[in-house]
Write an enzyme that holds these catalytic residues in place. Structure first.
Site, PDB file in Angstrom:
ATOM      1  N   GLU A  20     -10.151   2.693  -4.871  1.00  0.00           N
ATOM      2  CA  GLU A  20      -9.701   4.043  -4.563  1.00  0.00           C
ATOM      3  C   GLU A  20      -8.514   4.491  -5.422  1.00  0.00           C
ATOM      4  O   GLU A  20      -7.432   4.759  -4.911  1.00  0.00           O
ATOM      5  CB  GLU A  20      -9.327   4.137  -3.075  1.00  0.00           C
ATOM      6  CG  GLU A  20     -10.519   3.870  -2.172  1.00  0.00           C
ATOM      7  CD  GLU A  20     -10.179   3.909  -0.679  1.00  0.00           C
ATOM      8  OE1 GLU A  20     -11.029   4.367   0.079  1.00  0.00           O
ATOM      9  OE2 GLU A  20      -9.078   3.473  -0.277  1.00  0.00           O
ATOM     10  N   HIS A  63      -3.085   3.094  -4.477  1.00  0.00           N
ATOM     11  CA  HIS A  63      -2.412   2.624  -3.258  1.00  0.00           C
ATOM     12  C   HIS A  63      -1.019   2.070  -3.585  1.00  0.00           C
ATOM     13  O   HIS A  63      -0.629   1.002  -3.113  1.00  0.00           O
ATOM     14  CB  HIS A  63      -3.277   1.574  -2.543  1.00  0.00           C
ATOM     15  CG  HIS A  63      -4.502   2.157  -1.910  1.00  0.00           C
ATOM     16  ND1 HIS A  63      -4.469   2.828  -0.703  1.00  0.00           N
ATOM     17  CD2 HIS A  63      -5.795   2.203  -2.321  1.00  0.00           C
ATOM     18  CE1 HIS A  63      -5.707   3.239  -0.396  1.00  0.00           C
ATOM     19  NE2 HIS A  63      -6.519   2.881  -1.360  1.00  0.00           N
ATOM     20  N   ASP A 111       0.862  -1.186   0.000  1.00  0.00           N
ATOM     21  CA  ASP A 111       0.000   0.000   0.000  1.00  0.00           C
ATOM     22  C   ASP A 111       0.895   1.232   0.000  1.00  0.00           C
ATOM     23  O   ASP A 111       2.122   1.122  -0.048  1.00  0.00           O
ATOM     24  CB  ASP A 111      -0.962  -0.013   1.206  1.00  0.00           C
ATOM     25  CG  ASP A 111      -2.298   0.644   0.860  1.00  0.00           C
ATOM     26  OD1 ASP A 111      -2.285   1.815   0.439  1.00  0.00           O
ATOM     27  OD2 ASP A 111      -3.342  -0.016   1.007  1.00  0.00           O
TER      28      ASP A 111
HETATM   29  C1  ACM Z   1     -11.006  -0.349   1.052  1.00  0.00           C
HETATM   30  O1  ACM Z   1     -11.413  -0.305   2.221  1.00  0.00           O
HETATM   31  N1  ACM Z   1     -10.463   0.708   0.484  1.00  0.00           N
HETATM   32  C2  ACM Z   1     -11.117  -1.556   0.247  1.00  0.00           C
END
Ligand code: ACM
Length: 745
Positions: free
Chosen positions: A312, A249, A178
């Site tokens: 995201e 991420h 991440d």
């Molecule tokens: C997440 O909680 N962004 C998958």
């Protein structure tokens, strides 16, 4: 005849349920019939097994110090038998006084039968005479562990696997990369761990505090560590699914190899939580990199699934990139969403070509998706419903029920967490197959999973606290077909399981014992409150003078508690004369208008302050709990009290919350007026309030002394701050005004 059959079935079913409700099995088994009596394991008990079951028979003999035998005809025998037609993971157990016979068609089935025996056995090694048939409702029953935000050592991962297996959870989703850290050694790209596994510092406290600890933080697993953990998990029938996040991420990877980002960097492993706008750029070099990384990952993990993230992914850097814009035109992708779909599809094709399948978060549905992909529904269940309707396999992990990083009790008595409120009963109430789906569509829901994101989970003890006991609810939701859910019975079984969690040395939470309070009624100068016990079989003892309750404190009855002077209620659950959980604590302030009605002109919002007459309910808002406040959006405060015209008043006070990062501003001014005749008002006091955008949350108290006034009406007005200023992230939007407890003395 039909009726008799139904009666007979109902009878069997009810004995099955009753038999189980007396045990503490989690997850509940499919059917269980019991009789009086026991099979006792003693030093003469022998074990016989087939090849599938041999490793499990070995576990049994080691656990109880027993010998194996080849003679199937002896008594005092535990026999593992092959039942080739049983579904994977299914098993039966027959316990008579002479023998325990376990049947299963797979190693997993034998293993789960053994776990059931471990949960049934008493301290003196007795197993109740019974017949059990069992199989899971869903094939995938998982927990997710985020090790990017906080690294969790190898020993902890193994311990987690042990406990998961005990509750028949069979999948560990390991979030390895991440923005805040890359945690898996990749031989071809050593900088991923040399550079990408270390951040210069970490955020501490609430996100809105914007504070950092100034200490470098790092950690990663070598490929040998990974192999060791994967091999260990296999012995416990736990599959580990690695997650390599893309295209978002990705800042830890970009910090190591900046040429993979659209701007070329430099990038820095993130210290801040949240979503970063720097993401992988869809260059050919990026795909080569990701394919090489995934090839090493797939060689380490035997799992058929590889998780590729997909959530995201802000489109800012793709919008600003000439390369991306040309690619969108060249491939006729329409826009950046089409580009995201192109990205995921390419990776899907690569992973599929290696005989594996991708899982992605529900954003991968946007812009079209290849039929091979499995969707993990996290933004509620809507993505899962949509995906199942399109014929994709779905794993349900909705944040509404299964985000185990959310608070599980009153935030005032819990360790700092990301937010939310997800007590044990809420997780337990989840039904993974939404009623919107037809029976055929419902078959695409293959699993459930509880997720632990670790921004606020800094230690293994805290990770245990967040997982347990909620992971037991996940286990039962995923395994048990009988959906006549009864939370109070589940809660009793969880209480019994605490002794097993203790044996595993798990730092479980006792927040399921949290007492809650409701306001029953209020009238001038007094309130009546009710205390609610989450465990019906336990009693509440309480004091109102701020001292912690003991066994000699009064027992709460459902008549409620009347409070007519300032009090600090402390309450605790007791069961079998033993205290349970935390002490509940709530101050109640009583003044001359406590419990009074009032008229207001602003529109109610979701912040109602918890009860009717929230501004006079005796409970003051605090900094941490937004739900205690009356929230007004973009409007002014205007409340009027009808008074008796006889009582003398000498002081009026009220509080406002200042929390600019939550868009909550102080009023510009406050005016207090009174009316002696009930018609004409006289201004009693006026305050103007200066404020900065200092992010620290705090209270602003406004207090006015008046000289022995007798009033028929009292009016309190406050002017909303107005639109958020230019230097605020929400600039131009209406601000919130949060007010609580109007006190008149
Ligand atoms: C997440 O909680 N962004 C998958």
């Amino acid at each position: 005849m039909r009726l008799l059959t139904y009666l007979f079935l109902a009878l069997i079913l009810s004995t099955t349920i009753q038999a189980q409700e007396k045990t503490s099995l989690i997850p509940k088994v499919m059917t269980m019939e019991t009789q009086e009596g026991f099979f006792t394991i003693n030093s003469d008990t022998k074990v016989i097994s087939n090849t599938d079951a041999l490793p499990i028979a070995n576990l049994l003999t080691e656990n109880f110090g027993l010998d194996q035998t080849f003679d199937p005809n002896i008594e005092n025998l535990i026999s593992f038998q092959n039942a080739p037609f049983f579904e994977n993971e299914a098993y039966s157990i027959s316990i008579t006084e002479e023998r325990v016979i376990i049947k299963a068609g797979s190693g997993a089935g034998h293993f789960y039968a053994f776990q059931t025996l471990l949960q049934l056995i008493t301290a003196d090694q007795k197993l109740p005479l019974s017949y059990i048939e069992d199989k899971p409702r869903l094939a995938y029953r998982g927990l997710m562990l985020d090790v990017s935000r906080h690294f969790m050592p190898k020993e902890f991962v193994k311990k987690l696997i042990d406990v998961m297996a005990f509750y028949k959870l069979n999948t560990l989703h390991w979030h390895l990369t991440d923005d805040q850290g890359w945690r898996i050694e990749i031989k071809q790209y050593p900088k991923l761990t040399e550079v990408g596994s270390v951040r210069s510092e970490s955020m501490i406290g609430h996100y809105s505090d914007e504070k950092y600890d100034g200490k470098p933080y790092g950690g990663f697993y070598t490929q040998d560590d990974i192999k060791e953990i994967v091999a260990y998990a296999e012995t416990k029938f736990v599959t580990i699914i690695p997650e390599i996040e893309m295209p978002g991420h990705a800042v830890a990877a970009l910090s190591s190899y900046p040429e993979l980002g659209c701007s070329g960097g430099p990038y820095k492993v993130r210290s801040e939580w949240g979503v970063a706008t720097d993401v992988f750029c869809p260059y050919e070099e990026t795909f080569t990199f990701l394919e090489n990384v995934l090839s090493e990952v797939m060689a380490l993990f035997p799992s058929k699934y590889i998780h590729i993230g997909g959530d995201e992914c802000p489109k800012d850097s793709w919008k600003a990139s000439e390369f991306c814009q040309n690619l969108i035109k060249e491939k006729d992708l329409g826009d950046e969403h089409g580009l995201q779909s192109y990205f995921i599809t390419r990776i899907d094709e690569f992973v599929s070509s290696k005989g594996k399948k991708i899982i992605g978060w529900d954003e991968i549905l946007e812009g079209g998706l290849s039929p091979n992909a499995t969707v993990m529904s996290w933004r509620g269940v809507a993505g899962g419903i949509e995906a199942a309707k399109q014929g994709h396999d779905v794993i349900m992990t909705p944040n509404s029920h299964l985000y185990l990083d959310y608070y599980q009790g009153n935030p005032d008595s819990e360790p700092l967490a990301i937010g939310g409120f997800l007590p044990l009963d809420k997780t337990y109430s989840f039904d993974p197959i939404p009623s919107e789906l037809t029976e055929e569509e419902g078959k695409f829901i293959v699993g459930v999973q509880g997720n632990l994101w670790t921004e606020y989970v800094t230690t293994t003890e805290q990770a245990e606290y967040m997982y347990f006991p909620r992971a037991l609810a996940v286990a039962e939701v995923g395994w048990t077909t009988d959906r006549t859910k009864n939370y109070s019975n589940f809660a009793e079984r969880v209480q019994s399981q605490f002794k097993n969690l203790k044996k595993f040395n798990i730092n479980y939470s006792q927040s399921m014992y949290s007492i809650t309070m409701d306001l029953l009624s209020g009238e001038k100068g007094k309130v009546k409150v009710a205390l609610n016990s989450p465990i019906p079989s336990a009693e509440i003892r309480f004091n109102t003078d701020g001292t912690a309750p003991t066994l000699t404190s009064p027992v709460y009855t459902n008549k409620g508690i009347e409070i007519s002077k300032n009090a600090e209620i402390k309450a605790r659950l007791f069961q079998d004369d033993e205290p349970l959980g935390h002490v509940f604590s709530q101050s109640i302030i009583i003044n001359k208008i406590t419990g009074s009605d009032y008229k207001s002109e602003f529109k109610p919002t979701k912040y109602k302050g918890g009860s009717s007459n929230a501004l006079t309910n005796g409970i003051k808002g605090s900094v941490n709990r937004l739900e205690e406040w009356v929230g007004i959006n973009g409007e002014n405060l205007n409340v009027v009290f009808e008074l008796d015209g006889k009582t003398k008043f000498s002081k009026i006070s009220l509080s406002f919350l200042h929390a600019p990062s939550s868009w909550i501003m102080l009023p510009k001014s406050v005016t207090i007026s009174g009316s002696k005749d009930g018609i004409n008002y006289q201004k009693l006091g006026e305050f103007s309030i200066d404020q900065e955008l200092n992010p620290e949350s705090r209270l602003e108290n406004v207090s006015l002394k008046i000289k022995g006034k007798k009033l028929k009406k009292l009016k309190i007005e406050a002017t909303n701050f107005g639109p958020l200023p230019a230097n605020h992230p929400g600039k131009g939007s209406p601000s919130w005004l949060f007010v609580d407890e109007i006190e008149v003395e």
